[in-house]
Design a protein around this motif. Structure first.
Motif, PDB file in Angstrom:
ATOM      1  N   CYS A 385     -25.382 -23.160  23.065  1.00 46.48           N
ATOM      2  CA  CYS A 385     -25.339 -23.991  21.866  1.00 46.48           C
ATOM      3  C   CYS A 385     -23.940 -23.836  21.281  1.00 46.48           C
ATOM      4  CB  CYS A 385     -26.387 -23.564  20.851  1.00 46.48           C
ATOM      5  SG  CYS A 385     -26.211 -24.470  19.294  1.00 46.48           S
ATOM      6  N   CYS A 388     -24.413 -21.885  17.790  1.00 41.41           N
ATOM      7  CA  CYS A 388     -25.170 -20.639  17.645  1.00 41.41           C
ATOM      8  C   CYS A 388     -24.837 -19.687  18.797  1.00 41.41           C
ATOM      9  CB  CYS A 388     -26.682 -20.888  17.714  1.00 41.41           C
ATOM     10  SG  CYS A 388     -27.311 -22.074  16.539  1.00 41.41           S
ATOM     11  N   CYS A 403     -31.340 -26.943  20.952  1.00 39.58           N
ATOM     12  CA  CYS A 403     -31.233 -25.576  20.431  1.00 39.58           C
ATOM     13  C   CYS A 403     -32.388 -25.337  19.476  1.00 39.58           C
ATOM     14  CB  CYS A 403     -29.909 -25.370  19.708  1.00 39.58           C
ATOM     15  SG  CYS A 403     -29.832 -23.757  18.891  1.00 39.58           S
ATOM     16  N   CYS A 406     -30.843 -24.242  15.707  1.00 39.10           N
ATOM     17  CA  CYS A 406     -30.169 -25.139  14.763  1.00 39.10           C
ATOM     18  C   CYS A 406     -30.551 -26.593  14.984  1.00 39.10           C
ATOM     19  CB  CYS A 406     -28.659 -24.983  14.858  1.00 39.10           C
ATOM     20  SG  CYS A 406     -27.965 -25.707  16.355  1.00 39.10           S
TER      21      CYS A 406
HETATM   22 ZN   LIG Z   1     -27.866 -23.913  17.812  1.00 40.47          ZN
END
Ligand SMILES: [Zn+2]
Ligand SMILES: [Zn+2]
Length: 668
Positions: A385, A388, A403, A406
């Motif tokens: 990601c 993240c 993801c 998020c």
């Molecule tokens: Zn993420």
């Protein structure tokens, strides 16, 4: 009676204070618990009156006039206001934001048109009648109902109703409610998620010929305000709701039930006001001097500790209702036999046998999506990601990478962006297991239960319908399947991978794993057929799994509680976590370092050094945290009383966000 000249109001703002206003003559009827429109900065806002008084410390030239009043009678009673102020104090959160959690949005929004007639018109208690005959009770159920009846008439006592799955906890709730309603009282029932567990609401609707106010996250703002007013006016004497319903004013409230009290969704995990609805319910019971019943087949360690300390009276339902036998649990050693796409040979044989007998089979895997990882075998690239410290989950059917932290979403690549070779999904989520099951058992239709498969309202209901009708033969799903559903024809439960949480760093991981296994096992064999539960693991000798199988949840919990005591973890210690996030890791850490130097903790309170969060980067922000702990609640609270106002005054860049999490559930 001297007229009040000033009022103190709570306003939905992050400022940690209340605001004083002058009451003009026209507002002489103002009382605490009423809403009032007030000028706030350059705008008009809705304030909740907490106090009225004859004096104020605010200089006259700084005072502005309040008005008009938005309620003819107080919307919140004295004890409701005390509960809000207690919660603001205990969680060290601005009272205005606590008020905003308690009131529906429409009731704290300034309206252009004149608000409809006074929100709350008090009712006469309407008698509640029964639509169906109450079920006959077992001896244990009957003892529990009697204990609750005695407590309700004595207006005190808190209880832990510990009932194995299928033991008829709901029938105890229903009969205790019937008693309370017959005496003219009202009942508040809290449950983790109404959308995922429609049975509880349905059982109440089936039993009582009376309006039931159901408050949950699926309501529109308008519906929420309407249902809330039904509860607040006394028109509905049964109120069933999720987390924030704990703050709903309910005239004549005489009993609070917290169903599945161990469920983590009672704790607000994000945003600023991170309260536990279960703990707020216990405080509400204390303030209103009414009994509170916490119910669970797998009680939280906090509640088990409260039983040890005598703060909760245990009520036990050790047996399943009727003639149903408890399920047989067994561990399947994944290392000792052939494994085909995640299923051990022994598991597959058992599934075949159960399906051929005409039973249904439930497969549990707490991981949605097709695969948790997309990998290039040639160069080792793993789809990350961008925002993240996490991998993207493969959702094959939708052709997307997603993801789960998020929400980032992108097209599923066919080739490695680094070296151009083919990429492959690695590992399995529910979507992939569904595909495997369809290959392995082509004659037995599979029904998938997870947030991806059952997205639209009504889809869960339809899926449950297909299980009950028998058209679905195999159920595969996540946590959603562990939540209180009743599938009488399921006789085999397979826990596909128990190992995910065995080595987690969080000290609560073992407790959660045991709760999940026991809850999902509880779906098996409820009627006249004994259930079987197979738990697949690479580590079948793991002491946690062994104790759980040999001694059940109670035995497991007793041992695990001793470990917590030895390690000084909750519930034997009190914790608060200061969480900070910023656009840089250094920014978040700097804030915590400064916070740490604001005040030296007194003896008995330890302020740990700040550390990056386990997943430090989430949605493009860097997270860090600092743990405050103490063996004593009072010592911790005393320190926080002094520390939090200083934190709030700490200069910080606009990009920085922080939140104090008292009694955090996720510490690592
Ligand atoms: Zn993420
Ligand atoms: Zn590659």
């Amino acid at each position: 009676l001297t007229e009040a000249l000033y009022c103190q109001v709570a306003i939905d703002t992050p400022l940690r204070r209340v605001f004083d206003y002058r009451l003009p003559e026209a507002l002489a009827t103002a009382q605490p618990g009423m809403r009032v429109q007030i000028p706030f900065g350059r705008r008009a806002a809705v304030g909740l009156i907490l106090r009225v008084s004859q004096s104020t410390e605010v200089p006259a030239e700084k005072l502005r006039d309040a008005g008009p009043l938005l309620d003819a009678t107080p919307l919140l009673g004295t004890s409701d206001l005390r509960l809000l102020e207690w919660a603001a104090g205990y969680y060290h959160h601005p009272v205005g934001e606590v008020m905003a959690t308690a009131l529906p949005k429409l009731l704290r929004t300034v309206r252009k048109r004149k608000a409809r007639a006074a929100a709350v018109m008090p009712h006469d208690a309407t008698p509640v009648t029964l639509r169906e005959t109450p079920h006959a009770l077992s001896a244990a159920q009957s003892a529990a109902v009697h204990a609750l009846r005695a407590a309700t008439s004595a207006a005190a006592g808190n209880f832990l109703l510990e009932g194995v799955t299928g033991s008829g906890k709901t029938e105890v709730y229903l009969q205790a409610c019937a008693d309370t309603l017959a005496q003219g009282g009202a009942v508040l029932v809290l449950c983790p998620e109404i959308g995922l567990t429609p049975q509880l609401l349905a059982r109440f609707e089936q039993r009582f010929a009376a309006p039931i106010a159901a408050l949950h996250s699926g309501l529109t703002d308008g519906a929420r305000a309407r249902v809330w007013q039904q509860a607040a006016s006394g028109a509905a004497r049964i109120v069933i709701g999720t987390r924030s319903a704990v703050f709903t004013p309910i005239p004549g409230l005489s009993l609070i039930i917290v169903d599945e009290e161990h469920d983590a969704s009672y704790k607000q995990q994000d945003g600023g006001f991170r309260y536990s609805a279960r703990d707020v319910a216990l405080m509400r019971g204390r303030l209103q001097q009414i009994p509170v019943v916490l119910g669970s087949a797998t009680p939280s360690f906090e509640s088990l500790r409260n039983v040890q300390l005598g703060r909760l009276t245990p009520l036990r339902l050790p047996e399943r209702a009727g003639s149903a036998l408890p399920p047989k649990l067994a561990l399947i050693d994944l290392r000792a036999q052939a494994v085909h796409k995640g299923f051990a040979a022994q598991t597959l044989a058992a599934m075949r046998a159960h399906l051929e007998r005409g039973s249904q089979v439930l497969v549990f895997l707490n991981r949605r999506g097709y695969a948790p990882t997309l990998l290039c075998h040639a160069c080792g690239w793993i789809a990350p990601c961008a925002s993240c410290d996490a991998r993207m989950t493969v959702h094959l059917r939708r052709g997307r990478l997603n993801c789960h932290h998020c929400g980032a979403d992108s097209a599923l690549p066919e080739r490695c962006p680094r070296c151009g070779h083919e990429v492959h999904p690695l590992g399995a989520g529910t979507e992939r297991v569904e595909e495997t099951l369809a290959e392995l058992f082509p004659d037995h239709p599979v029904e998938r239960f997870d947030r991806d498969a059952l997205r639209a309202p009504g889809e869960l209901h339809a899926a449950i319908g297909r299980v009950h009708a028998g058209t679905a033969r195999i159920l595969i799903g996540t946590q959603m399947l562990a939540k209180g559903h009743h599938f009488p024809d399921v006789t085999l439960v397979v826990v596909l991978n128990a190992d995910q949480s065995l080595f987690a760093t969080d000290f609560r991981a073992a407790e959660r794993l045991a709760q999940t296994i026991v809850q999902v096992a509880g779906r098996a064999g409820r009627a006249d057929r004994q259930g079987e539960v197979l738990i697949q693991s690479q580590f079948p000798e793991n002491p946690l799994l062994r104790t759980l199988l040999d001694e059940g949840y109670a035995g497991f919990a007793a041992g695990a509680l001793q470990e917590r005591a030895a390690a000084h973890w909750p519930p034997f210690a009190r914790m608060a976590l200061l969480r900070a996030s910023d656009t840089t890791a250094a920014g978040a850490m700097r804030f915590l370092e400064t916070a740490r130097t604001l005040r030296a903790p007194p003896a008995g309170v330890v302020l740990q050094p700040p550390v990056p969060a386990t997943m430090a980067r989430r949605a493009g922000r860097h997270h860090a945290q600092m743990l405050v702990e103490s063996p004593q609640r009072a010592a911790l609270q005393g320190f926080l009383d002094d520390w939090t106002p200083r934190l709030a005054e700490l200069p910080a860049p606009r990009s920085l966000r922080w939140a104090l999490d008292v009694d955090p559930l996720d510490v690592f």
